[in-house]
Design a protein around this motif. Structure first.
Motif, PDB file in Angstrom:
ATOM      1  N   THR A  48       5.664 -10.521   0.412  1.00 46.50           N
ATOM      2  CA  THR A  48       5.219 -11.182  -0.822  1.00 46.50           C
ATOM      3  C   THR A  48       4.314 -12.369  -0.476  1.00 46.50           C
ATOM      4  OG1 THR A  48       7.241 -10.506  -1.922  1.00 46.50           O
ATOM      5  CG2 THR A  48       6.044 -12.326  -2.929  1.00 46.50           C
ATOM      6  N   VAL A  49       4.690 -13.110   0.554  1.00 46.35           N
ATOM      7  CA  VAL A  49       3.851 -14.233   1.006  1.00 46.35           C
ATOM      8  C   VAL A  49       2.472 -13.700   1.405  1.00 46.35           C
ATOM      9  CG1 VAL A  49       3.600 -16.070   2.737  1.00 46.35           C
ATOM     10  CG2 VAL A  49       5.876 -15.545   1.787  1.00 46.35           C
ATOM     11  N   HIS A  50       2.468 -12.591   2.134  1.00 46.00           N
ATOM     12  CA  HIS A  50       1.186 -12.030   2.593  1.00 46.00           C
ATOM     13  C   HIS A  50       0.347 -11.518   1.415  1.00 46.00           C
ATOM     14  CE1 HIS A  50      -1.795 -10.425   5.165  1.00 46.00           C
ATOM     15  NE2 HIS A  50      -1.487  -9.164   4.969  1.00 46.00           N
ATOM     16  N   ARG A  51       1.019 -10.860   0.463  1.00 50.13           N
ATOM     17  CA  ARG A  51       0.307 -10.289  -0.680  1.00 50.13           C
ATOM     18  C   ARG A  51      -0.409 -11.385  -1.479  1.00 50.13           C
ATOM     19  NH1 ARG A  51       2.622  -9.320  -5.279  1.00 50.13           N
ATOM     20  NH2 ARG A  51       4.724  -9.470  -4.412  1.00 50.13           N
ATOM     21  N   LEU A  52       0.195 -12.564  -1.564  1.00 49.38           N
ATOM     22  CA  LEU A  52      -0.381 -13.628  -2.384  1.00 49.38           C
ATOM     23  C   LEU A  52      -1.357 -14.523  -1.622  1.00 49.38           C
ATOM     24  CD1 LEU A  52       2.823 -14.619  -4.390  1.00 49.38           C
ATOM     25  CD2 LEU A  52       0.829 -13.372  -5.244  1.00 49.38           C
ATOM     26  N   THR A  53      -1.307 -14.479  -0.308  1.00 49.50           N
ATOM     27  CA  THR A  53      -2.157 -15.402   0.473  1.00 49.50           C
ATOM     28  C   THR A  53      -3.143 -14.698   1.398  1.00 49.50           C
ATOM     29  OG1 THR A  53      -0.603 -15.491   2.321  1.00 49.50           O
ATOM     30  CG2 THR A  53      -0.297 -17.128   0.561  1.00 49.50           C
ATOM     31  N   GLY A  54      -2.839 -13.453   1.782  1.00 54.85           N
ATOM     32  CA  GLY A  54      -3.675 -12.748   2.759  1.00 54.85           C
ATOM     33  C   GLY A  54      -3.614 -13.373   4.134  1.00 54.85           C
ATOM     34  N   LEU A  55      -2.571 -14.160   4.389  1.00 53.92           N
ATOM     35  CA  LEU A  55      -2.537 -14.939   5.637  1.00 53.92           C
ATOM     36  C   LEU A  55      -1.410 -14.564   6.588  1.00 53.92           C
ATOM     37  CD1 LEU A  55      -3.133 -18.545   4.220  1.00 53.92           C
ATOM     38  CD2 LEU A  55      -4.724 -17.201   5.598  1.00 53.92           C
ATOM     39  N   ALA A  56      -0.480 -13.742   6.143  1.00 47.66           N
ATOM     40  CA  ALA A  56       0.762 -13.593   6.918  1.00 47.66           C
ATOM     41  C   ALA A  56       1.118 -12.129   7.160  1.00 47.66           C
ATOM     42  CB  ALA A  56       1.894 -14.303   6.180  1.00 47.66           C
ATOM     43  N   ALA A  76       8.739   1.116   9.848  1.00 46.99           N
ATOM     44  CA  ALA A  76       8.126   1.873   8.746  1.00 46.99           C
ATOM     45  C   ALA A  76       8.293   1.110   7.435  1.00 46.99           C
ATOM     46  CB  ALA A  76       8.754   3.264   8.652  1.00 46.99           C
ATOM     47  N   HIS A  77       9.460   0.491   7.248  1.00 49.23           N
ATOM     48  CA  HIS A  77       9.707  -0.299   6.034  1.00 49.23           C
ATOM     49  C   HIS A  77       8.680  -1.438   5.940  1.00 49.23           C
ATOM     50  CE1 HIS A  77      11.848  -2.728   3.058  1.00 49.23           C
ATOM     51  NE2 HIS A  77      11.885  -3.730   3.906  1.00 49.23           N
ATOM     52  N   ALA A  78       8.494  -2.155   7.066  1.00 46.15           N
ATOM     53  CA  ALA A  78       7.540  -3.266   7.078  1.00 46.15           C
ATOM     54  C   ALA A  78       6.136  -2.745   6.755  1.00 46.15           C
ATOM     55  CB  ALA A  78       7.564  -3.964   8.439  1.00 46.15           C
ATOM     56  N   GLU A  79       5.755  -1.671   7.437  1.00 50.51           N
ATOM     57  CA  GLU A  79       4.388  -1.164   7.249  1.00 50.51           C
ATOM     58  C   GLU A  79       4.171  -0.673   5.818  1.00 50.51           C
ATOM     59  OE1 GLU A  79       3.695  -0.290  11.986  1.00 50.51           O
ATOM     60  OE2 GLU A  79       3.897   1.449  10.653  1.00 50.51           O
ATOM     61  N   SER A  80       5.227  -0.125   5.209  1.00 50.39           N
ATOM     62  CA  SER A  80       5.082   0.349   3.823  1.00 50.39           C
ATOM     63  C   SER A  80       4.842  -0.830   2.877  1.00 50.39           C
ATOM     64  CB  SER A  80       6.318   1.139   3.392  1.00 50.39           C
ATOM     65  OG  SER A  80       7.389   0.242   3.134  1.00 50.39           O
ATOM     66  N   LEU A  81       5.249  -2.034   3.298  1.00 53.35           N
ATOM     67  CA  LEU A  81       5.040  -3.225   2.464  1.00 53.35           C
ATOM     68  C   LEU A  81       3.786  -4.003   2.881  1.00 53.35           C
ATOM     69  CD1 LEU A  81       8.744  -4.479   2.260  1.00 53.35           C
ATOM     70  CD2 LEU A  81       7.427  -3.358   0.461  1.00 53.35           C
ATOM     71  N   GLY A 353     -10.155 -11.211  -3.697  1.00 46.82           N
ATOM     72  CA  GLY A 353      -9.249 -10.626  -4.688  1.00 46.82           C
ATOM     73  C   GLY A 353      -7.844 -11.204  -4.635  1.00 46.82           C
ATOM     74  N   LEU A 354      -7.709 -12.370  -4.004  1.00 49.53           N
ATOM     75  CA  LEU A 354      -6.400 -13.027  -3.930  1.00 49.53           C
ATOM     76  C   LEU A 354      -6.309 -14.078  -5.032  1.00 49.53           C
ATOM     77  CD1 LEU A 354      -6.507 -13.531  -0.066  1.00 49.53           C
ATOM     78  CD2 LEU A 354      -4.811 -12.117  -1.247  1.00 49.53           C
ATOM     79  N   PRO A 355      -5.086 -14.440  -5.448  1.00 49.03           N
ATOM     80  CA  PRO A 355      -4.985 -15.491  -6.464  1.00 49.03           C
ATOM     81  C   PRO A 355      -5.555 -16.811  -5.955  1.00 49.03           C
ATOM     82  CG  PRO A 355      -2.795 -14.777  -5.712  1.00 49.03           C
ATOM     83  CD  PRO A 355      -3.785 -13.893  -5.035  1.00 49.03           C
ATOM     84  N   ALA A 356      -6.288 -17.515  -6.805  1.00 49.88           N
ATOM     85  CA  ALA A 356      -6.887 -18.790  -6.388  1.00 49.88           C
ATOM     86  C   ALA A 356      -5.789 -19.792  -6.037  1.00 49.88           C
ATOM     87  CB  ALA A 356      -7.780 -19.334  -7.503  1.00 49.88           C
TER      88      ALA A 356
END
Ligand code: PSV
Ligand code: MN
Length: 385
Positions: A48-56, A76-81, A353-356
């Protein structure tokens, strides 16, 4: 592409799985609603942190805290996320048999047990695809005379050698130092010099981890960074903030200027480039604040400080340095630090395309409410149990 994009684009910060579990002091570990109960849930929080920041894009594991039966399934779980499994951290500080040491213990069978734990970690790394085995030791003594300082170093060198010789060809041993705690008199890897002595003796694939919280007050950390980078032995950072001891607070919270000074050295060494071997990891605990937004805040703090370092006018700095123009050199250095880069970094995010504003986006996403609703029952993860 402008300079800022070139520097910000490859920035990748590894998150510690334990940041998403409960933590505290020796006085109390507080629980908090929605805390992850399993490593799978910790990985979901990190994603979730990565999805919102593109940094992690990576999550570090701590063994046995994050031990599972099937590491390929975990991968596989990690990669699927959308994230991958990163550094594997060993743990020889919570088992009864390590009361008087682990890799340095006087008893060969205890040393062997600690070595075997690291060999298990290496097996795990083959499954998870991790490159780095990170070793931090609690080994040390509390009283003068309690242990033979030199003999402990010999035993440590021997144990590390056995572990190193069992690494796969693409794997690295990363040795972390810390000046005290839990040992109060001597610590077996207390400083960068000792860590360097050991990794230099081991070979090319052994490097030092610098945890920013592991120095005495007043230590010039960026000097250590510059020196280790200069000789190619700085393999990883554990980033966090400290006010007093090893506080593990959010990076950039206590002393943003120190973070800037460190990142200037990292940037100037080329260690933020996409082909860099230097891992930027957080090593933080969130005892009283919400964990997912605290990790978001932390990676943003690193990104903002990297952006300031990127704005440093290196040509002007060099000209001033070459002519011993002390005041101009210092002014150039401070100019970049005092620049408010937040609008620039928000634009960088929007272009991707990330949240400001990722912290606000998290608050609005409903993720926190959802984990508080769903994560009921079971045992919350914690380093205390
Ligand atoms: C030790 O204080 C340390 O910094 C090491 O990196 C550990 O593995 C980590 O903290 C775990 O909390
Ligand atoms: Mn650390």
């Amino acid at each position: 592409m402008d300079t800022l994009d070139r520097i910000l684009d490859p920035l990748a910060i590894e998150l510690p799985s334990w940041a998403f579990g409960n933590s505290g002091t020796r006085f109390k570990v507080f629980g908090s609603p929605g805390t992850a109960r399993t490593i799978e849930e910790k990985i979901a929080d990190a994603a979730t942190v990565h999805r919102l920041t593109g940094l992690a894009p990576a999550v570090a594991l701590h063994i046995p805290w994050d031990a599972v039966d099937d590491y390929r399934a975990l991968r596989a779980h990690a990669e699927s996320l959308g994230v991958r499994l990163g550094t594997v951290n060993s743990n020889t500080f919570q088992d009864e048999s390590y009361k008087f040491g682990s890799l340095t213990h006087v008893d060969r069978s205890v040393r062997q047990k600690a070595i075997d734990h690291h060999l298990t970690c290496i097996d795990i790394m083959h499954e998870t695809g991790s490159r780095d085995l990170k070793i931090w030791l609690a080994d040390g003594t509390n009283y003068p005379g309690q242990g033979d300082i030199r003999a402990r170093q010999e035993r440590l060198a021997d144990s590390l050698h056995t572990i190193y010789s069992n690494l796969g060809d693409d794997q690295r041993l990363v040795l972390e130092y810390k000046f005290f705690e839990p040992a109060m008199y001597t610590t077996d890897v207390p400083d960068w010099g000792t860590a360097f002595v050991h990794v230099a003796a081991l070979g090319e694939r052994a490097v030092v981890c610098l945890d920013t919280g592991h120095h005495a007050p007043g230590t010039n950390v960026e000097f250590i960074v510059a020196q280790l980078l200069r000789v190619g032995k700085l393999g990883a950072f554990d980033l966090n903030s400290r006010f007093y001891a090893d506080d593990d607070l959010m990076v950039g919270a206590a002393d943003p200027f120190q973070l800037y000074r460190i990142l200037v050295e990292v940037l100037r060494a080329g260690a933020l480039a996409s082909d860099s071997d230097v891992t930027l990891m957080l090593d933080q605990c969130h005892n009283i604040e919400q964990k997912v937004p605290a990790q978001i805040r932390s990676v943003l703090n690193v990104q903002e400080m990297v952006a300031r370092a990127a704005l440093l006018d290196l040509d002007a700095l060099e000209t001033a340095q070459q002519s011993n123009d002390v005041l101009t050199a210092n002014a150039v250095f401070m100019d970049a630090f005092y620049t408010d880069v937040r609008p620039l970094v928000a634009q960088w995010r929007s272009r991707r395309g990330l949240p400001a504003d990722p912290v606000a986006a998290y608050a609005q996403s409903g993720y926190q409410q959802e984990i508080e609703r769903v994560r009921v029952g079971g045992t919350q993860s914690s380093w205390a149990s």
